[in-house]
Structure formats: C-alpha cells, structure tokens
Design a protein around this motif. Structure first.
Motif, short mmCIF file in Angstrom:
data_model
loop_
_atom_site.label_atom_id
_atom_site.label_comp_id
_atom_site.label_asym_id
_atom_site.label_seq_id
_atom_site.Cartn_x
_atom_site.Cartn_y
_atom_site.Cartn_z
N ALA A 198 32.64 11.36 62.63
CA ALA A 198 32.49 10.99 64.04
C ALA A 198 33.45 9.86 64.38
CB ALA A 198 31.06 10.56 64.32
N ARG A 199 33.92 9.87 65.60
CA ARG A 199 34.84 8.80 66.02
C ARG A 199 34.07 7.50 66.23
NH1 ARG A 199 34.49 7.39 71.19
NH2 ARG A 199 33.49 8.80 72.66
N GLN A 200 34.78 6.41 66.16
CA GLN A 200 34.17 5.10 66.37
C GLN A 200 33.73 5.02 67.84
OE1 GLN A 200 36.77 1.71 65.71
NE2 GLN A 200 35.26 0.92 64.28
N GLY A 201 32.56 4.49 68.08
CA GLY A 201 32.05 4.35 69.43
C GLY A 201 31.18 5.50 69.90
N VAL A 202 30.99 6.52 69.05
CA VAL A 202 30.14 7.65 69.43
C VAL A 202 28.68 7.19 69.48
CG1 VAL A 202 29.73 8.53 67.10
CG2 VAL A 202 29.70 10.10 69.02
N SER A 203 27.92 7.74 70.42
CA SER A 203 26.49 7.45 70.50
C SER A 203 25.73 8.53 69.76
CB SER A 203 26.04 7.40 71.95
OG SER A 203 26.66 6.31 72.60
N VAL A 204 24.71 8.15 69.03
CA VAL A 204 23.95 9.08 68.20
C VAL A 204 22.51 9.12 68.69
CG1 VAL A 204 23.18 9.62 65.87
CG2 VAL A 204 25.42 8.60 66.23
N VAL A 205 22.01 10.32 68.93
CA VAL A 205 20.63 10.50 69.34
C VAL A 205 19.94 11.36 68.29
CG1 VAL A 205 19.07 11.33 71.13
CG2 VAL A 205 21.32 10.42 71.76
N PRO A 206 19.07 10.76 67.47
CA PRO A 206 18.33 11.56 66.50
C PRO A 206 17.21 12.32 67.21
CG PRO A 206 17.72 9.26 66.31
CD PRO A 206 18.81 9.34 67.35
N THR A 207 16.94 13.54 66.79
CA THR A 207 15.91 14.34 67.43
C THR A 207 14.57 14.27 66.71
OG1 THR A 207 16.52 16.33 66.22
CG2 THR A 207 17.56 15.97 68.37
N GLU A 266 19.17 15.82 63.71
CA GLU A 266 18.12 15.28 62.86
C GLU A 266 18.76 14.26 61.91
OE1 GLU A 266 18.57 18.66 63.30
OE2 GLU A 266 16.90 18.85 64.69
N HIS A 267 17.92 13.36 61.38
CA HIS A 267 18.43 12.27 60.54
C HIS A 267 19.25 12.78 59.35
CE1 HIS A 267 18.63 8.32 58.76
NE2 HIS A 267 18.20 8.82 57.62
N GLU A 268 18.76 13.81 58.63
CA GLU A 268 19.48 14.29 57.44
C GLU A 268 20.83 14.92 57.80
OE1 GLU A 268 16.58 17.41 58.77
OE2 GLU A 268 16.39 15.32 58.24
N SER A 300 10.02 7.00 62.00
CA SER A 300 9.49 5.67 62.33
C SER A 300 10.52 4.57 62.11
CB SER A 300 8.23 5.39 61.51
OG SER A 300 8.54 5.44 60.13
N SER A 301 11.53 4.82 61.27
CA SER A 301 12.55 3.79 61.07
C SER A 301 13.54 3.76 62.22
CB SER A 301 13.30 4.04 59.76
OG SER A 301 14.07 5.22 59.84
N VAL A 302 13.53 4.80 63.05
CA VAL A 302 14.45 4.87 64.18
C VAL A 302 13.71 4.67 65.49
CG1 VAL A 302 16.10 6.34 65.38
CG2 VAL A 302 15.96 6.43 62.90
N LEU A 341 17.63 6.22 70.79
CA LEU A 341 19.06 6.10 70.58
C LEU A 341 19.37 5.15 69.44
CD1 LEU A 341 21.83 6.88 71.75
CD2 LEU A 341 21.70 4.82 73.12
N THR A 342 20.24 5.57 68.55
CA THR A 342 20.78 4.69 67.53
C THR A 342 22.29 4.83 67.59
OG1 THR A 342 20.69 6.38 65.82
CG2 THR A 342 18.80 4.89 65.99
#
Length: 180
Positions: free
Chosen positions: A57-66, A46-48, A70-72, A82-83
């Motif tokens: 987190a390491r550089q290059g990691v992909s982040v998926v907010p659940t 989640e965003h928070e 609306s901003s994502v 995906l952000t």
C-alpha cells in the motif's frame, strides 16, 4: 475497458477494486494487485488480509478493517473502526451508519476515492465480496475484480500435493457446512 486502463479516480469518480489477497503469502499477490494497492486511497479488509497487503500500500492510505477486533474497535461497538497504516496516513470520514463493508466501500467510492476491497483467497469465492460486487453494480459504482490464489488451490500446492494427475482425475470442493 481493460482494468489497467481505468482512469485515475478524481474528485467526482471513485472506483472499487475487489482484490484477492491469496492464501496468506504476500509473494503470491498478482502484479495487478500490487498496482491497485499502490494507487489505493482506502483499503477495506479483514485484519489477517491487511497483514498480507499493507506492504504494497502507498504511504498515506487509509485502512478500514471490517472485523470487530477489540484491539482495533472501541470495546462494545462491534462497528468497523478506522485505523491507519503509518504515521503519515490521514483518516477518512466513516459515516455513522456504516455497519458493513458494502456500505463502507460504496461510500468511499462515491466520495471519489480509489477503494481496494481485499479478501482472503479469490473474490469470486467469497460470498460477501460477491454481494458487495452486486451492490456496486446496482448502485452504478464502477468496479473491477483482481483474482487471487484461492486457498483451496494454494494450500495443496504449498504442500506439494498435485490436484490433477496424468489421467485427469476430477477435483471437487465440498463446503463442509452444507455437506450431509
């Protein structure tokens, strides 16, 4: 096998770490949590929670907010989008059928990625994380659990309120949604 002795994920073997992000203070993450974050290929949270863990987190990691923020997410989709954490991050293909975190987590792990599924507090107290763990177990997706400081314990501690006294009084947590 010790969680810290897990083999590194290769192209054919993914892994999921269900990580407790604690009550919101990045300084309360465990050493194992920081280690898992530094090796993650994908973060699902989640965003928070992302705000708490992204510094580790390491550089290059992909982040998926659940959450459907609306901003994502594009307006009206309500689907996790995906952000990325930084400009050098690379996108992970999120299947069109991905409608929930369990699906996102298992698809990424099946693709050989090291996935960190971060939740607020402790994963053992999170209903959705428990369901996702069961789904991983049923699907044969290897996973580990990294405990976190539960808000029910961390918040009183920050306030200087002890949960036990010398006489060993019991502490009880009541879910207000089910209390009568």
């Amino acid at each position: 096998m010790s969680p810290t002795a897990l083999p590194a994920a290769g192209p054919e073997h993914g892994h999921v770490t269900f990580l407790g992000a604690g009550p919101g203070d990045p300084g309360l993450l465990t050493l194992r949590a920081v280690e898992a974050l530094s090796h993650a290929d994908v973060l699902v949270a989640e965003h928070e929670v992302l705000d708490v863990i992204r510094t580790h987190a390491r550089q290059g990691v992909s982040v998926v907010p659940t959450d459907a923020d609306s901003s994502v997410s594009p307006p009206g989709t309500g689907t996790p989008q995906l952000t990325v954490v930084d400009g050098t991050s690379t996108p992970v293909a999120v299947p069109a059928a991905a409608r929930d975190a369990a699906h996102l987590v298992m698809e990424a792990a099946r693709g050989g990625r090291r996935v960190v599924r971060a939740v607020s507090g402790d994963p053992g107290l999170d209903t959705y994380a428990a369901e996702e763990m069961l789904a991983c177990a049923a699907a044969g997706v290897p996973f580990e659990v990294v405990p976190g400081v539960a808000a029910a314990v961390g918040v009183p501690a920050y306030a200087g309120v002890p949960l036990r006294d010398a006489s060993g009084a019991d502490v009880r947590f009541v879910d207000a949604r089910t209390a009568s």
